[in-house]
Design a protein around this motif. Structure first.
Motif, PDB file in Angstrom:
ATOM      1  N   ALA A  27       0.830  -1.206   0.000  1.00 20.66           N
ATOM      2  CA  ALA A  27       0.000   0.000   0.000  1.00 20.66           C
ATOM      3  C   ALA A  27       0.868   1.260   0.000  1.00 20.66           C
ATOM      4  O   ALA A  27       0.627   2.204  -0.755  1.00 20.66           O
ATOM      5  N   ALA A  28       1.910   1.267   0.826  1.00 22.22           N
ATOM      6  CA  ALA A  28       2.774   2.446   0.931  1.00 22.22           C
ATOM      7  C   ALA A  28       3.564   2.684  -0.339  1.00 22.22           C
ATOM      8  O   ALA A  28       3.921   3.832  -0.661  1.00 22.22           O
ATOM      9  N   ALA A  29       3.839   1.621  -1.091  1.00 26.63           N
ATOM     10  CA  ALA A  29       4.603   1.763  -2.326  1.00 26.63           C
ATOM     11  C   ALA A  29       3.873   2.623  -3.345  1.00 26.63           C
ATOM     12  O   ALA A  29       4.496   3.227  -4.224  1.00 26.63           O
ATOM     13  N   ARG A  30       2.560   2.704  -3.236  1.00 26.30           N
ATOM     14  CA  ARG A  30       1.759   3.551  -4.128  1.00 26.30           C
ATOM     15  C   ARG A  30       1.436   4.900  -3.473  1.00 26.30           C
ATOM     16  O   ARG A  30       0.472   5.547  -3.826  1.00 26.30           O
ATOM     17  N   LYS A  31       2.271   5.290  -2.507  1.00 26.86           N
ATOM     18  CA  LYS A  31       2.100   6.551  -1.789  1.00 26.86           C
ATOM     19  C   LYS A  31       0.763   6.614  -1.063  1.00 26.86           C
ATOM     20  O   LYS A  31       0.113   7.642  -0.983  1.00 26.86           O
ATOM     21  N   ARG A  32       0.376   5.450  -0.508  1.00 29.91           N
ATOM     22  CA  ARG A  32      -0.848   5.365   0.273  1.00 29.91           C
ATOM     23  C   ARG A  32      -0.525   4.711   1.614  1.00 29.91           C
ATOM     24  O   ARG A  32      -0.957   3.592   1.894  1.00 29.91           O
ATOM     25  N   PRO A  33       0.269   5.387   2.453  1.00 29.87           N
ATOM     26  CA  PRO A  33       0.604   4.809   3.753  1.00 29.87           C
ATOM     27  C   PRO A  33      -0.659   4.575   4.560  1.00 29.87           C
ATOM     28  O   PRO A  33      -1.549   5.421   4.601  1.00 29.87           O
ATOM     29  N   GLY A  34      -0.769   3.415   5.163  1.00 27.04           N
ATOM     30  CA  GLY A  34      -2.004   3.116   5.876  1.00 27.04           C
ATOM     31  C   GLY A  34      -1.765   2.334   7.145  1.00 27.04           C
ATOM     32  O   GLY A  34      -0.779   1.621   7.291  1.00 27.04           O
ATOM     33  N   MET A  35      -2.705   2.466   8.062  1.00 29.26           N
ATOM     34  CA  MET A  35      -2.731   1.661   9.271  1.00 29.26           C
ATOM     35  C   MET A  35      -3.662   0.478   9.009  1.00 29.26           C
ATOM     36  O   MET A  35      -4.689   0.614   8.336  1.00 29.26           O
ATOM     37  N   THR A  36      -3.306  -0.668   9.561  1.00 27.51           N
ATOM     38  CA  THR A  36      -4.091  -1.873   9.309  1.00 27.51           C
ATOM     39  C   THR A  36      -5.492  -1.728   9.883  1.00 27.51           C
ATOM     40  O   THR A  36      -5.673  -1.506  11.079  1.00 27.51           O
ATOM     41  N   GLY A  37      -6.496  -1.862   9.001  1.00 25.92           N
ATOM     42  CA  GLY A  37      -7.890  -1.848   9.444  1.00 25.92           C
ATOM     43  C   GLY A  37      -8.363  -3.263   9.720  1.00 25.92           C
ATOM     44  O   GLY A  37      -8.900  -3.563  10.784  1.00 25.92           O
ATOM     45  N   THR A  38      -8.149  -4.135   8.746  1.00 18.52           N
ATOM     46  CA  THR A  38      -8.453  -5.558   8.919  1.00 18.52           C
ATOM     47  C   THR A  38      -7.364  -6.366   8.232  1.00 18.52           C
ATOM     48  O   THR A  38      -6.743  -5.923   7.264  1.00 18.52           O
ATOM     49  N   LEU A  39      -7.143  -7.567   8.738  1.00 21.82           N
ATOM     50  CA  LEU A  39      -6.185  -8.492   8.120  1.00 21.82           C
ATOM     51  C   LEU A  39      -6.769  -9.893   8.261  1.00 21.82           C
ATOM     52  O   LEU A  39      -7.031 -10.358   9.372  1.00 21.82           O
ATOM     53  N   THR A  40      -6.988 -10.540   7.135  1.00 24.99           N
ATOM     54  CA  THR A  40      -7.575 -11.875   7.120  1.00 24.99           C
ATOM     55  C   THR A  40      -6.573 -12.846   6.518  1.00 24.99           C
ATOM     56  O   THR A  40      -6.044 -12.600   5.432  1.00 24.99           O
ATOM     57  N   LEU A  41      -6.323 -13.940   7.223  1.00 30.38           N
ATOM     58  CA  LEU A  41      -5.372 -14.941   6.742  1.00 30.38           C
ATOM     59  C   LEU A  41      -6.065 -16.269   6.484  1.00 30.38           C
ATOM     60  O   LEU A  41      -7.022 -16.631   7.183  1.00 30.38           O
ATOM     61  N   ARG A  42      -5.568 -16.965   5.489  1.00 30.81           N
ATOM     62  CA  ARG A  42      -6.037 -18.322   5.187  1.00 30.81           C
ATOM     63  C   ARG A  42      -4.809 -19.226   5.174  1.00 30.81           C
ATOM     64  O   ARG A  42      -3.933 -19.089   4.309  1.00 30.81           O
ATOM     65  N   TYR A  43      -4.735 -20.101   6.153  1.00 29.41           N
ATOM     66  CA  TYR A  43      -3.597 -21.004   6.281  1.00 29.41           C
ATOM     67  C   TYR A  43      -3.872 -22.253   5.443  1.00 29.41           C
ATOM     68  O   TYR A  43      -4.692 -23.097   5.818  1.00 29.41           O
ATOM     69  N   LEU A  44      -3.179 -22.372   4.318  1.00 33.07           N
ATOM     70  CA  LEU A  44      -3.426 -23.484   3.411  1.00 33.07           C
ATOM     71  C   LEU A  44      -2.747 -24.762   3.881  1.00 33.07           C
ATOM     72  O   LEU A  44      -3.282 -25.859   3.704  1.00 33.07           O
ATOM     73  N   ARG A  45      -1.574 -24.606   4.468  1.00 38.69           N
ATOM     74  CA  ARG A  45      -0.826 -25.733   5.018  1.00 38.69           C
ATOM     75  C   ARG A  45       0.258 -25.179   5.928  1.00 38.69           C
ATOM     76  O   ARG A  45       0.553 -23.978   5.885  1.00 38.69           O
ATOM     77  N   PRO A  46       0.857 -25.999   6.777  1.00 36.66           N
ATOM     78  CA  PRO A  46       1.890 -25.493   7.679  1.00 36.66           C
ATOM     79  C   PRO A  46       3.051 -24.871   6.907  1.00 36.66           C
ATOM     80  O   PRO A  46       3.465 -25.380   5.859  1.00 36.66           O
ATOM     81  N   THR A  47       3.567 -23.782   7.443  1.00 41.20           N
ATOM     82  CA  THR A  47       4.705 -23.099   6.840  1.00 41.20           C
ATOM     83  C   THR A  47       5.984 -23.606   7.497  1.00 41.20           C
ATOM     84  O   THR A  47       6.179 -23.424   8.705  1.00 41.20           O
TER      85      THR A  47
END
Length: 215
Positions: free
Chosen positions: A139-159
């Protein structure tokens, strides 16, 4: 914004700071791994504790504020060196070296035993930490610095612990909200996917309410 500091540091002074203090964090990262894996005798461990305590006291002789913050030189060189993911002065950080391209960011890194959750695998919270940073950097790379509003993760398999890659890109933009997507992968493919919404904070908006001042 509290914690953001613009200073007069020259590129040479910035590199001197990196060369002076970065190695301390790197040695501490190696110590973290050694602390987990060592099998030395009790008397050797006790001697190590005494020596480490002496080093702690040596470094504490002169310290700055409660946090490092985010520093920028007047030439625009950023130093997020206390950051938990990319901070070169933070031994908690792997640290990630994030490469910015026009439409995405990506990184190659190694996670050792200090990032373990299930045996031999990366802790799910560590994966979240890294992807939060990666999506925010996109997001910041496009000159849009932001604070995290939501973050959703999907764990497909163990890392697995060891060599990994991560990448992220902007999915779309809606007003002050930037929607980003990304993932972490190993040699076998994607392990964790993420989607997040990053909101431009009021201090970074042109009139305190509208579009980013950087646009």
């Amino acid at each position: 914004m509290i914690g953001f500091l613009v200073d007069d540091a020259t590129p040479e002074e910035i590199e001197a700071e990196r060369a002076t203090y970065g190695p301390i964090a790197q040695v501490l990262r190696e110590l973290a791994q050694a602390s987990i894996r060592t099998t030395v005798a009790p008397e050797v461990a006790a001697e190590a504790v005494a020596q480490l305590a002496a080093v702690r006291d040596l470094l504490n002789a002169e310290v700055g504020g409660a946090s490092y913050g985010l520093k920028f030189s007047r030439q625009g060189i950023g130093r997020p060196w206390g950051n938990a993911v990319v901070g070169v002065r933070n031994p908690v950080a792997p640290p990630l070296d994030i490469v910015h391209e026009e439409d995405r960011v990506h990184s190659r890194f190694v996670l050792g035993p200090q990032y373990e959750g299930p045996p031999t695998f990366v802790h799910g919270g560590v994966a979240s930490l890294i992807l939060d940073q990666m999506l925010g950097e996109a997001a910041a790379a496009r000159k849009r610095p932001g604070m995290t509003g939501t973050l959703t993760l999907r764990y497909l398999r163990p890392t697995p612990l060891g060599p990994l890659t991560a990448e992220a890109s902007i999915d779309r933009v809606e007003g002050i909200k930037t929607f980003a997507i990304g993932h972490i992968a190993d040699a076998e493919g994607v392990c964790v996917e993420a989607a997040g919404v990053f909101i431009v904070p009021k201090w970074a908006r042109a009139d305190g309410k509208g579009q980013p001042r950087f646009e």
